[in-house]
Design a protein around this motif. Structure first.
Motif, PDB file in Angstrom:
ATOM      1  N   ARG A 992       0.724  -1.183   0.150  1.00  0.00           N
ATOM      2  CA  ARG A 992      -0.083  -0.022   0.030  1.00  0.00           C
ATOM      3  C   ARG A 992       0.635   1.223  -0.014  1.00  0.00           C
ATOM      4  N   SER A 993       2.061   1.149   0.539  1.00  0.00           N
ATOM      5  CA  SER A 993       2.937   2.463   0.516  1.00  0.00           C
ATOM      6  C   SER A 993       3.482   2.762  -0.510  1.00  0.00           C
ATOM      7  N   VAL A 994       3.824   1.639  -1.541  1.00  0.00           N
ATOM      8  CA  VAL A 994       4.285   1.666  -3.002  1.00  0.00           C
ATOM      9  C   VAL A 994       3.113   2.144  -3.866  1.00  0.00           C
ATOM     10  N   THR A 995       1.832   1.645  -3.332  1.00  0.00           N
ATOM     11  CA  THR A 995       0.714   2.153  -4.248  1.00  0.00           C
ATOM     12  C   THR A 995       0.204   3.623  -4.241  1.00  0.00           C
ATOM     13  N   GLU A 996       0.485   4.102  -2.681  1.00  0.00           N
ATOM     14  CA  GLU A 996       0.156   5.626  -2.379  1.00  0.00           C
ATOM     15  C   GLU A 996       1.239   6.503  -2.972  1.00  0.00           C
ATOM     16  N   ARG A 997       2.370   6.015  -3.224  1.00  0.00           N
ATOM     17  CA  ARG A 997       3.496   6.794  -3.816  1.00  0.00           C
ATOM     18  C   ARG A 997       3.195   6.871  -5.093  1.00  0.00           C
ATOM     19  N   GLU A 998       3.209   5.775  -5.922  1.00  0.00           N
ATOM     20  CA  GLU A 998       3.220   5.653  -7.290  1.00  0.00           C
ATOM     21  C   GLU A 998       1.858   6.017  -7.988  1.00  0.00           C
ATOM     22  N   LEU A 999       0.603   5.904  -7.297  1.00  0.00           N
ATOM     23  CA  LEU A 999      -0.692   6.489  -7.789  1.00  0.00           C
ATOM     24  C   LEU A 999      -1.113   7.747  -7.355  1.00  0.00           C
ATOM     25  N   PHE A1000      -0.588   8.097  -6.104  1.00  0.00           N
ATOM     26  CA  PHE A1000      -1.267   9.120  -5.470  1.00  0.00           C
ATOM     27  C   PHE A1000      -0.212  10.233  -5.323  1.00  0.00           C
ATOM     28  N   GLY A1001       1.116   9.950  -5.444  1.00  0.00           N
ATOM     29  CA  GLY A1001       2.007  10.773  -5.177  1.00  0.00           C
ATOM     30  C   GLY A1001       2.492  11.173  -3.742  1.00  0.00           C
ATOM     31  N   GLU A1002       2.134  10.207  -2.719  1.00  0.00           N
ATOM     32  CA  GLU A1002       2.113  10.429  -1.362  1.00  0.00           C
ATOM     33  C   GLU A1002       3.355   9.836  -0.879  1.00  0.00           C
TER      34      GLU A1002
END
Length: 1002
Positions: A992-1002
């Motif tokens: 999820r951490s990777v997802t938030e960084r890649e999709l949402f730029g978080e």
């Protein structure tokens, strides 16, 4: 010819050649002759050399005797040495030296101790006093304190310890029957360990300030507690402490007691010039390595009452005060003893028992499995497990079977009628023999080992030490271990099959309550119902019942080792009712251990496969051979179906064939999955191939039906099937929908409207064939991902398909094409479809900022709208944070952004794309691995849920039993339910951490 002195040492009358030395038992005759000719062995009489030839290793005994003789001469012990070798004591000495090089080293260092071979074995109650006196401590004091500390004190303990050990070994080696002597040897070794702990504690007191404020009891556990100790083994202990008077605080008790315990362990474990004793292991204490080293009785009571696991009570079965304050130690034993015998009724008893056995098996290197006397199949642990399990089951209501040691407990179980006398006698003898053999292995170098050696020299020494023929030693040992395995089944399981009316002389009759207790103890949750199944399977005089009585002891154990024994036994009964009268089923189970064991694993693991085996009865035959379980290729399935279609135009018959083939092949895949013949990636590939083959055959039947109903254009059109979603990605599960789109083409005389109408007719028939519950094919074809969704046309021409996606498709529709692959249709048309797909899904401009924002908004909306409200988000395997959808969206975003530049990224497979992204540096390797592992585990859990329940679900259950079932299916026996759940949550949090960084730029 040998030197004259050697001749005189061997034979009084003249020359003696190498052949004669070999005849006596020597192997290295030239070397041994040279040693025997040495002047330090001049006093050795010929009779003693002949005795050397009878030892376990005559050459090694000769070397050791020479070294002892040299040391005796140097240390002014020549007279003692000559006296010993010139008397019967010399025979005892060389027998010892032929078995134990390590004890030969001790006598070489201390030839003044040679007199011990002349003396009788010491009383066990003298060991403590001898060791304490050796370090200047008063054996009669309440708290003996050593007057000799440091290195000198440690050496004195070791010298006295090895002196006594030599005496024990002498009694062992020279016993008429090593197996008969074994229990007494272990009791003596345990007593010596206890005395050594007392001596080590006396030294610890000399080092620890205010030691007299605390009373410390050393509680022996494991083999030390049961008085079954080996020559070399860790000594398992628990420390109990109490204040010596009322003025000592609880904190002081813990601090001082802990200091004493730590120093005691160091005294025993430190290596000096006299070697070491053994490790003192306190890990069986409450909370293990993380717990307090020392506790008070009140603290123990609180822990065992509230927090202890079942396995801890099993370990306490062997607890015994061994050193320190005896009264305090007895208080500890009186505290825990009543708790021990209620352990089998506690929640988690069965799971803990299984976990303990699993950990034991995992400790064995694969190369040593069949040579490990302790942990290998049919080894010492199997005997101990059999006896201890019977004790835990029946000891709750029978106080007469509470002995802590294995052989006494076996005798009590026999007297109590729980074990047949002839079986108990066999098990007793096998256990004694293996323990004696274990002792001989350890005696050689005084090293901790239970592994039978493989070198010819070691096997020869070991077999001679046991008075066995080296030529048949390994064969006889294998026979003993096979018999132990059989006895485990006969003793624990076979009585469950016997009624009082069917008993033969010497067989054991169990009451219904006792039988149910045995079943419950090994994992059957509804023991009463299990007993009914067993009775139904074995009653009567038929051949079938007789074979079942032969098979069931093994099957019951294998089922008990499975995920759900109750499920497995019920499924086995149903399958036996279905197949028991066939000529092959019971015979296969009787003659193929592989098939029988696999069947029990399958039935106890999967409700789905159990049901499938009833509907595809012949599938059980495949369990005996890996080759039969290998999934068939899509091409071979298509060829089989094509051959049938060429023989008949009867649509109903063809649907029956299609239903049968799909059911048969999905059963094959599931069997290969559960038995681990194939890995998860092969499962997905095989399910996808099967779906494609079924779809292709169903299209043929649909055209046939349309033609028979008068749709004259239907047979003339050609449909290309585009697989979408998991179908297109080759990632299907057992119950996955076959998401598809259809492109139609045909002869030039048909207009586009005619083509669409005819194609729609065929597809409508196709859906009825595959989607209708009445067909029984159970493979849903879903065309909802087509242009304009459910409101759009079922089929389109290639031009219409191309125009829609190039001109009108929305962002989500273009993204869905990233998992699209044409599977069925003409090669030329499929190539044209791929060209359109690639142009749309891999845009030349990549992912524009506005498209990236839209993608992020879509993902956020899906997360807020599609996740079921009642579902726990972290437990949703598809839509949960870090689960499959998260990973797939990250991959699809990066494919949209970079695949126009990198053709290797043009793949529908999630895992393949992740590997490419990591290889080219687009995604950091650690992130790619995190996403891959999370996706794989979620995929496996979804498939395991279906196998377990027999129906589709995407949410992890909260029930511990069901989680344990999933753990068993995806990892075998490597993880507990909690470990599996922790691993999944950890993986998905990272994903999820990777997802938030890649999709949402978080």
């Amino acid at each position: 010819m040998l030197p004259t002195s050697a001749i005189q040492a061997i034979q009084e009358n003249g020359p003696f050649n190498h052949a004669e030395l070999a005849r006596l038992g020597f192997v290295h005759t030239e070397r041994s002759a040279r040693f025997l000719a040495d002047e330090d062995l001049a006093a050795v009489p010929p009779s003693l050399v002949r005795t050397i030839g009878t030892t376990a290793d005559p050459d090694e005994a000769t070397i050791a005797l020479l070294r002892v003789g040299e040391a005796a001469n140097r240390g002014e012990q020549r007279a003692l040495f000559e006296r010993v070798v010139g008397s019967e004591a010399g025979e005892r000495l060389v027998q010892l030296l032929g078995v134990s090089a390590a004890l030969g080293d001790f006598l070489t260092r201390h030839p003044e101790r040679l007199a011990l071979v002349e003396e009788e074995v010491l009383p066990m109650d003298s060991y403590r006093a001898r060791l304490l006196k050796a370090i200047g401590a008063d054996p009669d004091a309440d708290m003996p304190v050593s007057s000799c500390t440091g290195q000198d004190g440690r050496d004195r303990i070791r010298i006295e310890y090895h002196d006594i050990l030599c005496r024990i070994a002498l009694a062992d080696i020279t016993a008429p029957d090593a197996a008969d002597a074994q229990p007494d040897v272990s009791r003596r070794l345990s007593a010596l360990a206890g005395a050594s702990l007392d001596a080590a504690l006396a030294q610890a007191r000399a080092q620890v300030t205010d030691h007299d404020k605390v009373r410390l009891a050393v509680i022996a556990m494991g083999k030390t507690g049961a008085q079954e100790l080996n020559y070399i083994s860790d000594v398992d202990v628990i420390y109990a402490a109490d204040a010596a008077d009322d003025e000592v605080s609880a904190d002081d008790v813990t601090a001082i007691g802990g200091a004493l315990a730590r120093e005691l362990a160091r005294v025993c474990a430190d290596r000096t010039k006299e070697g070491a004793l053994w490790q003192v292991d306190a890990n069986l204490r409450p909370e293990g390595k993380d717990g307090e080293l020392v506790r008070t009785i009140d603290s123990f009571a609180a822990y065992y009452t509230r927090w202890a696991s079942s396995w801890e009570f099993q370990a306490l079965l062997k607890a015994r005060p061994a050193a320190g304050d005896a009264a305090l130690g007895q208080r500890f034993v009186e505290l825990v003893e009543p708790m021990v015998w209620q352990a089998s009724t506690r929640d988690g008893f069965v799971e803990d028992t299984r976990a303990m056995r699993r950990r034991v098996v995992e400790l064995i290197p694969k190369s040593e499995v069949n040579r490990n006397l302790k942990l290998g199949p049919g080894g010492l642990r199997d005997v101990e497990f059999t006896v201890q399990l019977l004790q835990m089951v029946h000891g709750r209501t029978d106080d007469s079977i509470h002995a802590p040691d294995t052989l006494s407990a076996l005798a009590q179980l026999t007297d109590g009628g729980y074990v047949a006398r002839d079986q108990a006698a066999e098990l007793d003898r096998a256990y004694r023999l293996m323990r004696a053999l274990e002792h001989r292995i350890q005696l050689h170098r005084l090293r901790r080992s239970q592994v039978v050696p493989t070198s010819p020299a070691d096997v020869r020494r070991l077999s001679r030490a046991m008075d066995m023929n080296p030529q048949v030693f390994e064969k006889n040992l294998d026979a003993i271990r096979r018999r132990v395995k059989q006895l485990h089944e006969e003793i624990y399981y076979r009585p469950l099959l016997l009624t009082a009316a069917s008993l033969s002389d010497g067989q054991v009759a169990l009451t219904p309550a006792s039988a149910q207790a045995r079943l419950a103890a090994i994992g059957y949750r509804d023991a009463k119902r299990a007993g009914q199944h067993i009775e139904a399977l074995t009653k009567g005089l038929s051949r079938r019942a007789a074979i079942q009585r032969q098979l069931l002891p093994s099957l019951l154990e294998w089922l008990a080792d499975g995920i759900d024994p109750d499920l497995g036994l019920l499924a086995f009964r149903r399958l036996s009712d279905e197949l028991g009268s066939t000529h092959w089923f019971l015979g296969m189970l009787r003659d193929s251990g592989v098939a029988a064991k696999r069947l029990t694993r399958v039935l106890a693991s999967s409700k789905y496969v159990g049901n499938q085996l009833e509907s595809v009865p012949g599938a059980a035959r495949w369990l005996g051979r890996d080759a039969d379980l290998e999934p068939r290729s899509g091409e071979s399935i298509v060829a089989e179906l094509d051959a049938t279609m060429k023989r008949t135009d009867d649509a109903a018959e063809l649907i029956d064939v299609l239903r049968h083939v799909r059911s048969r092949e999905i059963t094959r895949i599931a069997l290969a999955h559960v038995t681990r013949v194939i890995d998860p990636s092969r499962v997905a590939e095989a399910l996808t191939d099967l779906a494609a083959a079924v779809l292709q055959a169903a299209l043929h039947i649909a055209r046939l039906q349309a033609k028979q109903e008068g749709a004259t254009d239907a047979p003339r059109v050609i449909l290309t099937v585009i697989a979408m979603g998991s179908f297109g990605a080759g990632e299907m599960g057992y119950s996955s929908d076959a998401d598809v789109q259809f492109v139609v083409e045909g002869p030039d005389d048909l207009t586009d409207s005619d083509l669409v109408a005819a194609g729609t007719t065929v597809v409508t028939h196709l859906q009825k064939i595959l989607n209708a519950p009445s067909s029984g094919i159970d493979m849903k074809v879903n065309a909802d991902l087509r242009p304009e969704g459910r409101s759009g046309a079922l089929v389109r021409t290639l031009a219409s398909f191309s125009d829609y996606y190039r001109q009108h498709a929305e962002r989500w529709e273009k993204q869905a094409l990233l998992r699209a692959a044409p599977l069925v249709g003409p090669e030329e048309t499929k190539a044209q479809v791929v060209q359109v797909l690639d142009e749309v899904r891999y845009p030349s401009e990549g992912l524009t900022p506005s498209a990236a924002r839209e993608l992020a908004r879509m993902k956020a909306r899906i997360e807020s709208e599609r996740l079921p409200r009642a579902a726990r988000a972290t437990h949703h395997l598809k839509l949960g944070p870090g689960a499959m959808t998260d990973v797939e969206w990250v991959v699809q975003k990066l494919q949209t952004e970079y695949a126009h530049e990198n053709e290797q990224l043009r793949t529908t497979s999630t895992l393949t794309a992740l590997e490419v992204l990591a290889a080219d540096g687009t995604l950091p390797r650690t992130d790619a691995d995190t996403l891959s592992q999370a996706w794989r585990m979620a995929w496996q859990l979804r498939r395991a849920l279906f196998l377990w329940k027999g129906r589709e679900t995407d949410v992890l259950p909260g029930d511990a039993h069901e989680l344990a079932a999933l753990a068993g299916l995806i990892t075998g026996s490597e993880e507990s339910a909690r470990e599996m759940m922790d691993r999944y949550l950890k993986l998905t949090r990272r994903a999820r951490s990777v997802t938030e960084r890649e999709l949402f730029g978080e």
